[in-house]
Design a protein around this motif. Structure first.
Motif, PDB file in Angstrom:
ATOM      1  N   CYS A 147       0.893  -1.075   0.070  1.00  0.00           N
ATOM      2  CA  CYS A 147      -0.049   0.160  -0.006  1.00  0.00           C
ATOM      3  C   CYS A 147       0.756   1.183  -0.036  1.00  0.00           C
ATOM      4  O   CYS A 147       0.609   2.246  -0.476  1.00  0.00           O
ATOM      5  CB  CYS A 147      -1.023  -0.215   1.275  1.00  0.00           C
ATOM      6  SG  CYS A 147      -1.962   1.463   1.231  1.00  0.00           S
ATOM      7  N   ARG A 148       1.975   1.294   0.831  1.00  0.00           N
ATOM      8  CA  ARG A 148       2.824   2.567   0.894  1.00  0.00           C
ATOM      9  C   ARG A 148       3.526   2.483  -0.491  1.00  0.00           C
ATOM     10  O   ARG A 148       3.803   3.740  -1.074  1.00  0.00           O
ATOM     11  CB  ARG A 148       3.838   2.171   1.952  1.00  0.00           C
ATOM     12  CG  ARG A 148       3.021   2.101   3.242  1.00  0.00           C
ATOM     13  CD  ARG A 148       4.099   1.781   4.536  1.00  0.00           C
ATOM     14  NE  ARG A 148       5.291   2.627   4.471  1.00  0.00           N
ATOM     15  CZ  ARG A 148       6.270   2.533   5.370  1.00  0.00           C
ATOM     16  NH1 ARG A 148       6.438   1.537   6.084  1.00  0.00           N
ATOM     17  NH2 ARG A 148       7.436   3.438   5.448  1.00  0.00           N
ATOM     18  N   ARG A 149       3.663   1.474  -1.188  1.00  0.00           N
ATOM     19  CA  ARG A 149       4.321   1.805  -2.511  1.00  0.00           C
ATOM     20  C   ARG A 149       3.256   2.702  -3.502  1.00  0.00           C
ATOM     21  O   ARG A 149       3.534   3.134  -4.552  1.00  0.00           O
ATOM     22  CB  ARG A 149       4.664   0.210  -3.108  1.00  0.00           C
ATOM     23  CG  ARG A 149       6.234  -0.117  -2.361  1.00  0.00           C
ATOM     24  CD  ARG A 149       6.611  -1.202  -3.418  1.00  0.00           C
ATOM     25  NE  ARG A 149       6.166  -2.432  -3.105  1.00  0.00           N
ATOM     26  CZ  ARG A 149       6.459  -3.435  -2.182  1.00  0.00           C
ATOM     27  NH1 ARG A 149       7.661  -2.917  -1.318  1.00  0.00           N
ATOM     28  NH2 ARG A 149       5.904  -4.413  -2.070  1.00  0.00           N
ATOM     29  N   VAL A 150       2.041   1.846  -3.310  1.00  0.00           N
ATOM     30  CA  VAL A 150       1.094   2.513  -4.187  1.00  0.00           C
ATOM     31  C   VAL A 150       0.738   3.952  -3.860  1.00  0.00           C
ATOM     32  O   VAL A 150       0.758   4.814  -4.980  1.00  0.00           O
ATOM     33  CB  VAL A 150      -0.402   1.890  -3.945  1.00  0.00           C
ATOM     34  CG1 VAL A 150      -1.515   2.728  -4.461  1.00  0.00           C
ATOM     35  CG2 VAL A 150      -0.440   0.411  -4.499  1.00  0.00           C
ATOM     36  N   MET A 151       0.995   4.323  -2.426  1.00  0.00           N
ATOM     37  CA  MET A 151       1.040   5.802  -2.405  1.00  0.00           C
ATOM     38  C   MET A 151       2.054   6.610  -2.869  1.00  0.00           C
ATOM     39  O   MET A 151       2.002   7.621  -3.609  1.00  0.00           O
ATOM     40  CB  MET A 151       1.140   6.275  -0.874  1.00  0.00           C
ATOM     41  CG  MET A 151      -0.304   5.592  -0.070  1.00  0.00           C
ATOM     42  SD  MET A 151      -1.841   6.448  -0.656  1.00  0.00           S
ATOM     43  CE  MET A 151      -2.869   5.220   0.217  1.00  0.00           C
ATOM     44  N   GLU A 152       3.359   5.886  -3.013  1.00  0.00           N
ATOM     45  CA  GLU A 152       4.537   6.620  -3.537  1.00  0.00           C
ATOM     46  C   GLU A 152       4.489   6.843  -4.968  1.00  0.00           C
ATOM     47  O   GLU A 152       4.694   7.853  -5.625  1.00  0.00           O
ATOM     48  CB  GLU A 152       5.768   5.794  -2.991  1.00  0.00           C
ATOM     49  CG  GLU A 152       6.203   5.715  -1.656  1.00  0.00           C
ATOM     50  CD  GLU A 152       6.643   7.053  -1.174  1.00  0.00           C
ATOM     51  OE1 GLU A 152       7.103   8.088  -2.103  1.00  0.00           O
ATOM     52  OE2 GLU A 152       6.805   7.015  -0.097  1.00  0.00           O
ATOM     53  N   ARG A 153       3.639   5.864  -5.676  1.00  0.00           N
ATOM     54  CA  ARG A 153       3.734   5.710  -7.227  1.00  0.00           C
ATOM     55  C   ARG A 153       2.617   6.905  -7.547  1.00  0.00           C
ATOM     56  O   ARG A 153       2.676   7.465  -8.542  1.00  0.00           O
ATOM     57  CB  ARG A 153       3.260   4.563  -7.668  1.00  0.00           C
ATOM     58  CG  ARG A 153       4.401   3.538  -7.394  1.00  0.00           C
ATOM     59  CD  ARG A 153       3.678   2.174  -8.512  1.00  0.00           C
ATOM     60  NE  ARG A 153       4.404   1.056  -8.434  1.00  0.00           N
ATOM     61  CZ  ARG A 153       4.262  -0.094  -7.410  1.00  0.00           C
ATOM     62  NH1 ARG A 153       3.302  -0.124  -6.814  1.00  0.00           N
ATOM     63  NH2 ARG A 153       5.061  -1.105  -7.555  1.00  0.00           N
ATOM     64  N   ALA A 154       1.789   7.139  -6.699  1.00  0.00           N
ATOM     65  CA  ALA A 154       0.564   8.082  -6.875  1.00  0.00           C
ATOM     66  C   ALA A 154       1.005   9.495  -6.555  1.00  0.00           C
ATOM     67  O   ALA A 154       0.374  10.446  -6.380  1.00  0.00           O
ATOM     68  CB  ALA A 154      -0.654   7.679  -5.970  1.00  0.00           C
ATOM     69  N   GLY A 155       2.308   9.861  -5.989  1.00  0.00           N
ATOM     70  CA  GLY A 155       3.080  10.992  -5.878  1.00  0.00           C
ATOM     71  C   GLY A 155       2.729  11.536  -4.267  1.00  0.00           C
ATOM     72  O   GLY A 155       3.029  12.437  -4.004  1.00  0.00           O
TER      73      GLY A 155
END
Length: 213
Positions: A147-155
């Motif tokens: 989930c944290r990687r998703v947040m990072e990818r989304a900026g």
């Protein structure tokens, strides 16, 4: 009440929830799915969900929405104001700043990159909805690396780890100055680490969430 509408770009659409009997039944059914029981820990009966939706609609802290993807039920979203939440003490929030909790309710739509695409579009939409907002926040459980990687990818950059009443959270924030422009064709390829058993609901404990976190 934060917002009566979220003007998301296609292929998404958002409908505000008000706490009807049918909405309570639907949320109860969705949150009773095993992967959401484990991550949200809100396998409530329909009556309690209807009450919670009404509370969120009537309070200054939240606004609940049903999200569809190409007309198909995709996610449940709660928009909130960090200044009036459990993360209020961890940043110098503006009263216009926004945050969100998100649970992908159709497991068949996970693992395809749609979570990253949706969070990116949601962040841009929240900034449009609140012209005075300086930041958009989310705070997944620190253990939820996918989930944290998703947040990072989304900026949404990691800011700090914070202790909340129900979890240790990784506070992610996207300032307006760093919001990403909308792509001409959103990339929804499925990253290997965006699996339903790990990252389905975004913005909470291995994603377990609460309205005012």
């Amino acid at each position: 009440m934060i917002a009566d509408r979220l003007d998301l770009p296609t292929p998404w659409a958002a409908r505000p929830l008000s706490g009807t009997v049918e909405e309570g039944r639907r949320l109860s059914r969705w949150m009773g799915q095993e992967y959401l029981v484990e991550t949200w820990d809100q396998a409530w009966p329909p009556e309690r969900w209807s009450e919670e939706l009404r509370r969120l609609r009537e309070s200054r802290e939240g606004g609940p929405f049903l999200i569809t993807y190409e007309g198909r039920h995709f996610a449940y979203v709660e928009v909130y104001r960090p200044l009036y939440s459990n993360i209020a003490a961890f940043q110098p929030w503006s009263r216009h700043d926004l945050g969100f909790h998100l649970a992908i309710v159709d497991r068949a739509l996970t693992g395809r990159g749609l979570g990253t695409a949706f969070v990116s579009d949601l962040v841009r939409t929240l900034f449009r909805c609140s012209p005075g907002a300086e930041r958009v926040a989310a705070e997944p459980d620190v253990r939820n690396l996918a989930c944290r990687r998703v947040m990072e990818r989304a900026g949404m950059s990691w800011v700090r780890t914070v202790r909340l009443p129900h979890k240790e959270a990784a506070l992610h924030v996207c300032p307006r100055s760093r919001v990403r422009p909308a792509p001409e064709r959103p990339d929804v390829a499925a990253p290997l680490d965006e699996r339903p058993d790990v990252a389905a609901p975004l913005g909470e404990r291995p994603e377990a969430r609460h309205p005012a976190v």
